[in-house]
Design an enzyme around this catalytic site. Sequence first.
Site, PDB file in Angstrom:
ATOM      1  N   HIS A 262       0.822  -1.213   0.000  1.00  0.00           N
ATOM      2  CA  HIS A 262       0.000   0.000   0.000  1.00  0.00           C
ATOM      3  C   HIS A 262       0.861   1.271   0.000  1.00  0.00           C
ATOM      4  O   HIS A 262       0.437   2.325   0.467  1.00  0.00           O
ATOM      5  CB  HIS A 262      -0.948   0.034   1.216  1.00  0.00           C
TER       6      HIS A 262
ATOM      7  N   SER B 244      14.944  21.612 -15.224  1.00  0.00           N
ATOM      8  CA  SER B 244      13.747  22.411 -15.444  1.00  0.00           C
ATOM      9  C   SER B 244      14.144  23.739 -16.066  1.00  0.00           C
ATOM     10  O   SER B 244      15.204  24.295 -15.743  1.00  0.00           O
ATOM     11  CB  SER B 244      13.019  22.655 -14.114  1.00  0.00           C
TER      12      SER B 244
ATOM     13  N   LYS C 115      16.106  21.181 -10.107  1.00  0.00           N
ATOM     14  CA  LYS C 115      15.393  19.969 -10.491  1.00  0.00           C
ATOM     15  C   LYS C 115      16.267  18.992 -11.286  1.00  0.00           C
ATOM     16  O   LYS C 115      17.089  19.391 -12.105  1.00  0.00           O
ATOM     17  CB  LYS C 115      14.158  20.320 -11.340  1.00  0.00           C
TER      18      LYS C 115
ATOM     19  N   GLU D 115       9.636   8.251 -16.793  1.00  0.00           N
ATOM     20  CA  GLU D 115       8.284   8.774 -17.007  1.00  0.00           C
ATOM     21  C   GLU D 115       7.806   8.499 -18.433  1.00  0.00           C
ATOM     22  O   GLU D 115       6.636   8.174 -18.656  1.00  0.00           O
ATOM     23  CB  GLU D 115       8.256  10.273 -16.718  1.00  0.00           C
TER      24      GLU D 115
END
Length: 465
Positions: A163, A284, A290, A297
């Site tokens: 979970h 970024s 970043k 992704e």
Amino acid sequence: MNYNTVYVGMDVHKESFTLCAYTIDAEKGSHFQRTEADYKNVLKYLEFLRTVYGNDANFICGYEAGCLGYTLYHQLTEHDVNCVILAPTTMLEQRSKRRIKTDRRDAEIIGKCLAQHNYSPVHIPTATDEETKEIKKLLLNLEYILVNLSEKYKTIIIPGYTHLQRAQPILFSHHLMAYFQMFKRDISRINDFLERIDELPLGAGALAGTTFNIDRHFTAELLGFSKPTENSLDSVSDRDFIIELAMIISVISMHLSRFSEEIIIWCTSEFSFISLDDSFATGSSIMPQKKNPDIAELVRGKTGRIYGNLMSILTTMKALPLAYNKDMQEDKEGIFDSIDNIKLSIEIFYSMLDTITINEEKIFISMKTGFLNATDVADYLAKHDIPFRQAHKITGEIVSYCENNNITIDDMSLEDFQKFSKIFKEDILTEITIKNCVNKRDSFGGTSIKNVEMQIENAKKYLNL
């Protein structure tokens, strides 16, 4: 061998003929073209086809051409053109002076046969066993990387999750080897698929077979198939091989997506379990701090597209009566796209995976929270004849006590334990160390170092390392 496939058929009349080329095009689907030609123009026309469809184009001479097909075969091979004649020797020896019409449907069946099997285009990925074998080869490369990483980080312990909440300690190598098993099943599905499609549909005709005296077993042997298909109606209308391959690719993509999700999570500042090489991450345009796991992704994002291709062909086929229907023309684009994207995804994923580094300090700190050894406290009580329901309740009280006092179970003394049960003895303090919690789980398939070493050895045997 990956050849671009062009089926060449001929309408024969004396010394001239009409050349008919059937090809497969990723953008436009199948393509059928006729051109008037004589021997002098044949090679020019074929050179044109090779320019369009690749220098290694493979040309298939139809048996309808009789002796002209035999002559054309020699002309092609003399000019270093890969060529196969679909004809028994007796038919090649015949001198055909009558007009024999090339059946367009025969060309389509040949095209389907070649799209399904060995003669796949160089520039156009098709649902072939060659393309499927390439996917398998990429998966084996991925498996090799997983085994190497498992050996490299064999003893590192990380939190295991259910979970998405910390549950029990496990070896990082055990986690990696779980994905090894997933991709191993994918390879097994590919092997089953390759065996299942090893049947030649050529010769099924429009739907009922043919009145001509052909030898489908000879043709199957000539083209490298184990046998011809047994039912002509099924042969023409079957698209199971496309559906099955799309399904296999979808499952592979799902496994890659799950792994990608974990890499994305592990890369966050909240976890910081791993770091990716800069070549597989981006910054970024606004935020200079970043470092985004873009490759993971993108691999995760491909999954929806690949699922869509599977749903598309399933929907296309769901209500089609036997045999051929023009709806089936929609069978190509989706599977071509899925093959392209899964090959790209696997290759870039294992290249990324090979560069990861483990942040052991961050992982060690994370092990201090989450009460990962709580189950072992309950197991200790159960092993001392306390019913597990009661052991579970006592352990829950211990966890609440630790939370209220801002300590971990590891910080508790024997006196602290005995406040909850006199069953606890001195050995509880060693029983609940994180390393012991891992290595005590030595049931077959468990996370103990002994089991993981066995998994790695078995994986090496599987990969012939």
